[in-house]
Motif scaffolding. Structure first.
Motif, mmCIF file in Angstrom:
data_model
loop_
_atom_site.group_PDB
_atom_site.id
_atom_site.type_symbol
_atom_site.label_atom_id
_atom_site.label_comp_id
_atom_site.label_asym_id
_atom_site.label_seq_id
_atom_site.Cartn_x
_atom_site.Cartn_y
_atom_site.Cartn_z
ATOM 1 N N ALA A 1 -23.620 57.682 59.035
ATOM 2 C CA ALA A 1 -22.193 56.985 59.047
ATOM 3 C C ALA A 1 -21.521 56.809 57.719
ATOM 4 N N ILE A 2 -22.044 56.055 56.996
ATOM 5 C CA ILE A 2 -21.653 55.474 55.789
ATOM 6 C C ILE A 2 -21.530 56.482 54.751
ATOM 7 N N SER A 3 -22.508 57.379 54.877
ATOM 8 C CA SER A 3 -22.460 58.530 53.816
ATOM 9 C C SER A 3 -21.415 59.371 54.139
ATOM 10 N N LEU A 4 -21.025 59.733 55.298
ATOM 11 C CA LEU A 4 -19.979 60.770 55.799
ATOM 12 C C LEU A 4 -18.583 60.268 55.413
ATOM 13 N N ALA A 5 -18.384 58.637 55.683
ATOM 14 C CA ALA A 5 -17.290 58.008 55.531
ATOM 15 C C ALA A 5 -16.857 58.051 54.029
ATOM 16 N N ILE A 6 -17.943 57.854 53.192
ATOM 17 C CA ILE A 6 -17.719 57.757 51.638
ATOM 18 C C ILE A 6 -17.556 59.294 51.231
ATOM 19 N N GLY A 7 -18.097 60.261 51.860
ATOM 20 C CA GLY A 7 -17.859 61.590 51.406
ATOM 21 C C GLY A 7 -16.407 62.181 51.927
ATOM 22 N N THR A 8 -16.013 61.554 52.883
ATOM 23 C CA THR A 8 -14.578 61.923 53.592
ATOM 24 C C THR A 8 -13.595 61.262 52.409
ATOM 25 N N ALA A 9 -13.827 60.031 52.036
ATOM 26 C CA ALA A 9 -12.843 59.507 51.092
ATOM 27 C C ALA A 9 -13.021 59.900 49.876
ATOM 28 N N TYR A 10 -13.927 60.488 49.296
ATOM 29 C CA TYR A 10 -14.099 61.159 48.128
ATOM 30 C C TYR A 10 -13.190 62.491 48.231
ATOM 31 N N SER A 11 -13.206 63.419 49.086
ATOM 32 C CA SER A 11 -12.281 64.491 49.073
ATOM 33 C C SER A 11 -11.096 64.560 49.568
ATOM 34 N N LEU A 12 -10.959 63.718 50.720
ATOM 35 C CA LEU A 12 -9.620 63.942 51.724
ATOM 36 C C LEU A 12 -8.663 63.083 51.144
ATOM 37 N N PRO A 13 -7.401 63.686 50.868
ATOM 38 C CA PRO A 13 -6.088 63.031 51.057
ATOM 39 C C PRO A 13 -5.735 62.250 52.019
ATOM 40 N N PRO A 14 -4.985 60.900 51.920
ATOM 41 C CA PRO A 14 -4.449 60.577 50.761
ATOM 42 C C PRO A 14 -5.416 59.695 49.769
ATOM 43 N N ILE A 15 -6.646 59.452 50.217
ATOM 44 C CA ILE A 15 -7.403 58.627 49.205
ATOM 45 C C ILE A 15 -7.899 59.564 48.218
ATOM 46 N N ARG A 16 -8.637 60.494 48.500
ATOM 47 C CA ARG A 16 -9.275 61.563 47.418
ATOM 48 C C ARG A 16 -9.758 61.027 46.095
ATOM 49 N N LEU A 17 -10.741 60.034 46.445
ATOM 50 C CA LEU A 17 -11.467 59.190 45.249
ATOM 51 C C LEU A 17 -11.809 60.097 44.261
ATOM 52 N N LYS A 18 -12.211 61.622 44.428
ATOM 53 C CA LYS A 18 -12.336 62.252 43.218
ATOM 54 C C LYS A 18 -11.349 62.347 42.177
#
Length: 329
Positions: free
Chosen positions: A147-164
């Motif tokens: 769950a934590i990994s998927l949450a971070i992976g989502t924040a990495y790629s998905l707008p509006p956060i898109r941490l990448k």
């Protein structure tokens, strides 16, 4: 007969189209990450088994008893959940980066048109849900890790956060998941399944620290061959900020520090591992790294990509070498 009909698979022979779809899916899953995930699942399990055998003095009948059908179920569940989570994370990144990948990675299925956007969305949704369901059925620590990994992976790629978009946050996402969350989460899962103490032993901390720092090198190096597309779409990376030569050198020295650190662990015997095996193997890999790096032409994109894959191979080897060092202790 028209050219299009010549190239089309026969109605009674679906094998070519099925094979093409499976090959496209294999590319979509980013094979190097799938191999790394699979080896981490196996490697942490071997370490848990080694720790469970009377202070890992030797492989005893107790170890053989533990590696039974019932004890392999947590491994199989972890493997399926982690693979699905892996596909979800890399797939979501591709869904959001189609235009960038047309420049940087045109061979990927969405960028090349082998997969439609809808197909990519269905794969990502299915694998994300399946990862959580399998983890939930397998164990609480695995569910937390996934769950934590998927949450971070989502924040990495998905707008509006898109941490990448931010180089520090992008690197932090990658090495926190692969370096810390996966290693500690998997060990706690196996420890729970084998009814061991939930205390994390020194050997696991050593491996976690090694992978954490090593993954930082991977995280910053991966953007060197992607500089053209990242610059065009305003994705700020360390390569764009510092230049490819500086990032190449930094990655090289980070990995060198990893190997020197693990050699020091063997010399000082700070963990229950076979020191001779650990020192000899890592000295050999360190020499190989520097010999290989001296031949890389940073003006050649294919040479950079090959060296990046070489770094991943070194990463793979650690999940084989370190557990063997534990089992030999």
């Amino acid at each position: 007969m028209s050219q299009s009909s010549q190239n089309s698979p026969l109605p009674g022979n679906p094998v070519p189209s099925s094979f093409n779809w499976l090959y496209a899916f294999w590319k979509f899953s980013r094979p190097h990450t799938i191999i790394g995930t699979s080896l981490s699942v196996l490697g942490l399990y071997l370490i848990a088994i080694a720790i469970s055998t009377d202070a890992i003095n030797h492989i005893s009948t107790d170890a053989i008893h533990r590696v039974s059908t019932s004890s392999l179920l947590p491994v199989f569940g972890a493997w399926i959940a982690c693979l699905c989570g892996n596909v979800y994370i890399v797939g979501l990144n591709q869904l959001e980066d189609v235009e960038i990948d047309k420049i940087n990675k045109p061979h990927l299925p969405l960028a090349s048109g082998e997969f439609s956007q809808q197909t990519g969305q269905l794969i990502v949704a299915f694998t994300g849900i399946l990862a959580l369901v399998v983890a939930w059925l397998t164990g609480p620590f695995l569910l937390g890790m996934v769950a934590i990994s998927l949450a971070i992976g989502t924040a990495y790629s998905l707008p509006p956060i898109r941490l990448k978009q931010f180089p520090v946050w992008a690197a932090l996402c990658i090495f926190s998941v692969r370096g810390t969350i996966v290693n500690l989460g998997l060990y706690l899962h196996y420890s729970w399944a084998l009814q061991q103490s939930q205390t994390i032993p020194p050997v696991v901390w050593v491996l976690t620290l090694f992978i954490l720092v090593f993954t930082f090198a991977i995280a910053i190096f991966k953007d060197i061959p992607d500089m053209e597309g990242d610059r065009l779409y305003n994705i700020t990376t360390f390569t764009i900020k510092l230049g490819p030569q500086a990032v190449f050198n930094l990655s090289l020295w980070v990995i060198t520090v990893c190997y020197l650190g693990i050699i020091l662990v063997g010399v000082l015997r700070v963990a229950s591992i076979n020191p001779i095996f650990l020192i000899v193997t890592h000295l050999g890999l360190l020499v190989w790294l520097w010999l290989r790096s001296s031949t890389v032409d940073l003006q050649d994109k294919s040479a950079i990509a090959q060296f990046y894959q070489f770094i991943w191979k070194l990463f793979f080897m650690e999940y084989l070498i370190f557990p063997i060092a534990c089992l030999l202790a």
